[in-house]
Design a protein around this motif. Structure first.
Motif, PDB file in Angstrom:
ATOM      1  N   SER A 179      27.965   6.405  -8.669  1.00  0.00           N
ATOM      2  CA  SER A 179      27.508   7.796  -8.679  1.00  0.00           C
ATOM      3  C   SER A 179      28.077   8.649  -7.791  1.00  0.00           C
ATOM      4  O   SER A 179      28.512   9.917  -7.683  1.00  0.00           O
ATOM      5  CB  SER A 179      26.231   8.042  -8.967  1.00  0.00           C
TER       6      SER A 179
ATOM      7  N   ALA B  47      21.398  10.547 -15.558  1.00  0.00           N
ATOM      8  CA  ALA B  47      20.369  10.021 -16.428  1.00  0.00           C
ATOM      9  C   ALA B  47      20.348   8.266 -16.062  1.00  0.00           C
ATOM     10  O   ALA B  47      19.502   7.898 -15.989  1.00  0.00           O
ATOM     11  CB  ALA B  47      20.708  10.109 -17.738  1.00  0.00           C
TER      12      ALA B  47
ATOM     13  N   LEU C 246      24.159   3.600  -7.588  1.00  0.00           N
ATOM     14  CA  LEU C 246      24.293   4.668  -6.597  1.00  0.00           C
ATOM     15  C   LEU C 246      25.668   4.842  -6.167  1.00  0.00           C
ATOM     16  O   LEU C 246      25.999   5.991  -6.031  1.00  0.00           O
ATOM     17  CB  LEU C 246      23.312   4.386  -5.660  1.00  0.00           C
TER      18      LEU C 246
ATOM     19  N   PHE D 241      16.352   3.344 -11.954  1.00  0.00           N
ATOM     20  CA  PHE D 241      14.823   3.545 -11.195  1.00  0.00           C
ATOM     21  C   PHE D 241      14.036   3.240 -12.057  1.00  0.00           C
ATOM     22  O   PHE D 241      13.019   2.425 -11.788  1.00  0.00           O
ATOM     23  CB  PHE D 241      14.848   4.689 -10.416  1.00  0.00           C
TER      24      PHE D 241
ATOM     25  N   VAL E 284      21.249   7.095 -13.252  1.00  0.00           N
ATOM     26  CA  VAL E 284      20.531   6.788 -11.945  1.00  0.00           C
ATOM     27  C   VAL E 284      18.839   6.824 -12.234  1.00  0.00           C
ATOM     28  O   VAL E 284      18.290   5.905 -11.630  1.00  0.00           O
ATOM     29  CB  VAL E 284      20.902   7.776 -10.963  1.00  0.00           C
ATOM     30  N   ILE E 285      18.398   7.872 -12.978  1.00  0.00           N
ATOM     31  CA  ILE E 285      17.001   7.938 -13.219  1.00  0.00           C
ATOM     32  C   ILE E 285      16.961   6.534 -14.039  1.00  0.00           C
ATOM     33  O   ILE E 285      15.485   5.992 -13.633  1.00  0.00           O
ATOM     34  CB  ILE E 285      16.954   9.090 -14.016  1.00  0.00           C
ATOM     35  N   LEU E 286      17.472   6.233 -14.999  1.00  0.00           N
ATOM     36  CA  LEU E 286      16.831   5.112 -15.626  1.00  0.00           C
ATOM     37  C   LEU E 286      16.934   3.891 -15.070  1.00  0.00           C
ATOM     38  O   LEU E 286      15.960   3.024 -15.167  1.00  0.00           O
ATOM     39  CB  LEU E 286      17.929   5.100 -17.085  1.00  0.00           C
TER      40      LEU E 286
END
Lengths: 259, 326
Positions: free
Chosen positions: A175, A135, A172, A141, A137-139
């Motif tokens: 992660s 989440a 990144l 971006f 990583v997605i957030l």
């Protein structure tokens, strides 16, 4: 209390209930211990509400007042704040995972397997850590897209945008380093792909593999390097950049507004 | 006396009170913002707690360096780089293009220095349509390039299968042919890289510049072209950047020139079209197109890598993916 007049006996049930409520409230919030922690009561007045934001350590990153448009959910969707919140959850669950995990090739996999079966809430903590990591990583971006499409990188916020790009890379890498730690087939071969990509760097391919991955194939030295990077080095670096990132929002005049 | 007056009385213009209207537009952070943050944090905590209760994080068998899963995949946010590896030189795919993309991101505010249009979503005139066009274009381009370039199921493979196999006994004179692996069935072009790895042909050429059989062979005569002065060696530590350097022309063509010029060409094409149409007028417009294209391509390539790559990194439908764990 002593200065007020003796109220006398309650006249009806409602008043009796009111008295009990006041007594309970007073016992919780007006006792010596509570007031040693929170020096003032619930901030009811605008003056106190500004004071609490300005003087509370957890809230003081905020300004005391903010423009009306910035409170609208659709202006930011809370994306930056939620990215930071994911970081906090990851810190808490990560510390709990560290209690049970030894970063050696012999024990890493067994530790994770045991964590899932033998440790109370171990599986839950690992799941939380995994899903919030994705989440984050997605957030990060989405937050970047929000900042770009609202033009919020424009002067005077240029440098904060650059700090944000650095934080994207750090997220990144954080992660990716965590990906290896369970030492299962998924971890090993995913990082082997990354190892190959690192080795393809022009001129510095071998050096990248030796320094970052600790060898020409993913092995015990890679595991300990990724572990150290993942649990201490990168979070500290990210925390420093986050501090700068948040501080610069204030220094650059708050969130971007139409001129 | 005069000094005192100057110290006390300030010019009227400087003592400007804050405009009252702006103050009225402001709300208090407590409660208006703090509560929103609190609710967002609570919702996310509950969501991820529920997600973690119901969906377990994957844990496969213990890592075994002897057993390579097929396909083995990077984490999803790096799958796009892994996807690019199939189509171009690994240094470009894995290191140079990502570095350029990050450098481009970081440099955006230093090139687009205008202050207008900030603080509102899609603040400039054509922002929405530029974003949409760029996003749609990127998806189409990625889908087209991927489906034409790499894998054993592409139309490219079917359409080039007529090119004969090089394994025939007679030496091919001039005509192009495709080298097949020992014992494998004949296939057409599987990827652009086959231009240097499998394609062979020769053209008549005078016996000069290292050619001695009156034929210039692709790739045999071109894969070791010495760089001028590569006999001069001056090593710095373990680095020998120039010493003994040779150019592999077929490989450079297939893995660098063709893929990169395709990408750059397609990008320039859409920018030019949008410019001629009149939608793209400012640096901000240009950056909206480029930023969207980079981000959407990143996402689209990650999707291709996640859902459309099966054994041997061949193109496959998502429901057909089986992972051979070795």
């Amino acid at each position: 209390m002593a200065l007020t007049e003796d109220p006398g006996k309650p006249r009806n049930l409602a008043e009796r209930v009111q008295r009990v409520q006041d007594a309970v409230y007073s016992a919780i919030f007006h006792n010596y211990v509570w007031q040693s922690i929170f020096r003032s009561g619930y901030p009811n007045t605008p003056r106190n509400q500004m004071l609490v934001v300005a003087t509370n350590i957890f809230l003081h990153l905020h300004p005391t007042r903010i423009h009306r448009t910035h409170v609208k959910i659709t202006h930011t969707y809370c994306l930056g704040g939620l990215t930071f919140f994911m970081f906090l959850i990851l810190t808490v669950t990560g510390v709990l995972l560290m209690f049970y995990y030894v970063p050696s090739v012999d024990s890493a996999y067994q530790d994770i397997a045991a964590l899932e079966t033998n440790v109370k809430f171990g599986l839950l903590m690992r799941n939380m850590h995994r899903w919030t990591a994705h989440a984050m990583v997605i957030l990060v971006f989405l937050h970047m897209m929000r900042v770009f499409y609202t033009g919020a990188y424009k002067p005077p916020r240029e440098f904060n945008w650059v700090v944000g790009v650095i934080l994207l890379v750090l997220t990144l890498v954080l992660s990716f380093t965590g990906y290896l730690l369970p030492w299962d087939q998924l971890a090993l071969w995913a990082v082997t792909v990354g190892h190959g990509i690192g080795g393809s760097a022009p001129f510095f391919g071998d050096e990248t593999q030796l320094i970052v991955f600790g060898g020409f194939e993913v092995g015990p030295s890679t595991l300990i390097r990724f572990y150290t990077l993942h649990v201490i080095a990168l979070p500290l670096i990210a925390a420093v950049f986050m501090a700068v990132h948040f501080w610069r929002i204030r220094r650059d005049g708050g969130m971007a507004r139409p001129l | 006396m005069a000094v005192e007056t100057r110290a006390v009385a300030r010019p009227a213009a400087k003592a400007r009170p804050r405009p009252r209207r702006e103050r009225e537009e402001e709300v208090l952070v407590w409660p208006d913002l703090v509560f929103v943050e609190f609710i967002a944090a609570t919702l996310f905590t509950i969501t991820f707690l529920m997600l973690s209760v119901f969906i377990n994080a994957p844990l496969l068998n213990r890592a075994n360096p002897e057993l390579t899963p097929n396909p083995s995949k990077a984490p999803w946010y790096f799958l796009n780089l892994q996807e690019l590896l199939l189509h171009m030189d690994k240094a470009w795919a894995g290191v140079l293009l990502p570095t350029i993309a990050l450098g481009f991101f970081a440099s955006i505010p230093y090139i687009d220095r205008t202050r207008s249009g900030q603080g509102v979503w899609f603040g400039s005139k054509n922002a929405v349509r530029l974003t949409l066009v760029s996003a749609a274009y990127s998806v189409i381009v990625v889908a087209a390039l991927v489906s034409f370039d790499s894998g054993d199921r592409t139309y490219t493979e079917q359409l080039t299968r007529w090119i004969p196999s090089c394994n025939a006994e007679a030496q091919h004179q001039g005509l192009p042919c495709l080298q097949d692996a020992e014992g494998e069935a004949h296939t057409g072009f599987l990827s652009t890289k086959d231009i240097s790895k499998r394609l062979q042909f020769s053209v008549p050429f005078p016996n000069a510049l290292g050619v001695d059989d009156s034929n210039l062979d692709w790739p045999g005569d071109l894969d070791r072209i010495p760089v001028p002065f590569n006999n001069v060696c001056g090593n710095v530590g373990s680095f020998h950047l120039w010493c003994d350097m040779n150019l592999n022309i077929p490989s450079i063509m297939a893995e660098q020139v063709i893929p990169l010029s395709t990408v750059v060409g397609l990008a320039v094409a859409i920018i030019y079209v949008l410019f001629r149409v009149g939608w793209l007028r400012t640096k901000r417009d240009l950056f909206i197109v480029m930023f969207t294209a980079v981000l959407v391509s990143y996402l689209a390539l990650a999707m291709v890598g996640s859902f459309f790559r099966g054994e041997g990194q061949n193109l496959i439908w998502p429901w057909e993916i089986k992972v051979d764990e070795g």
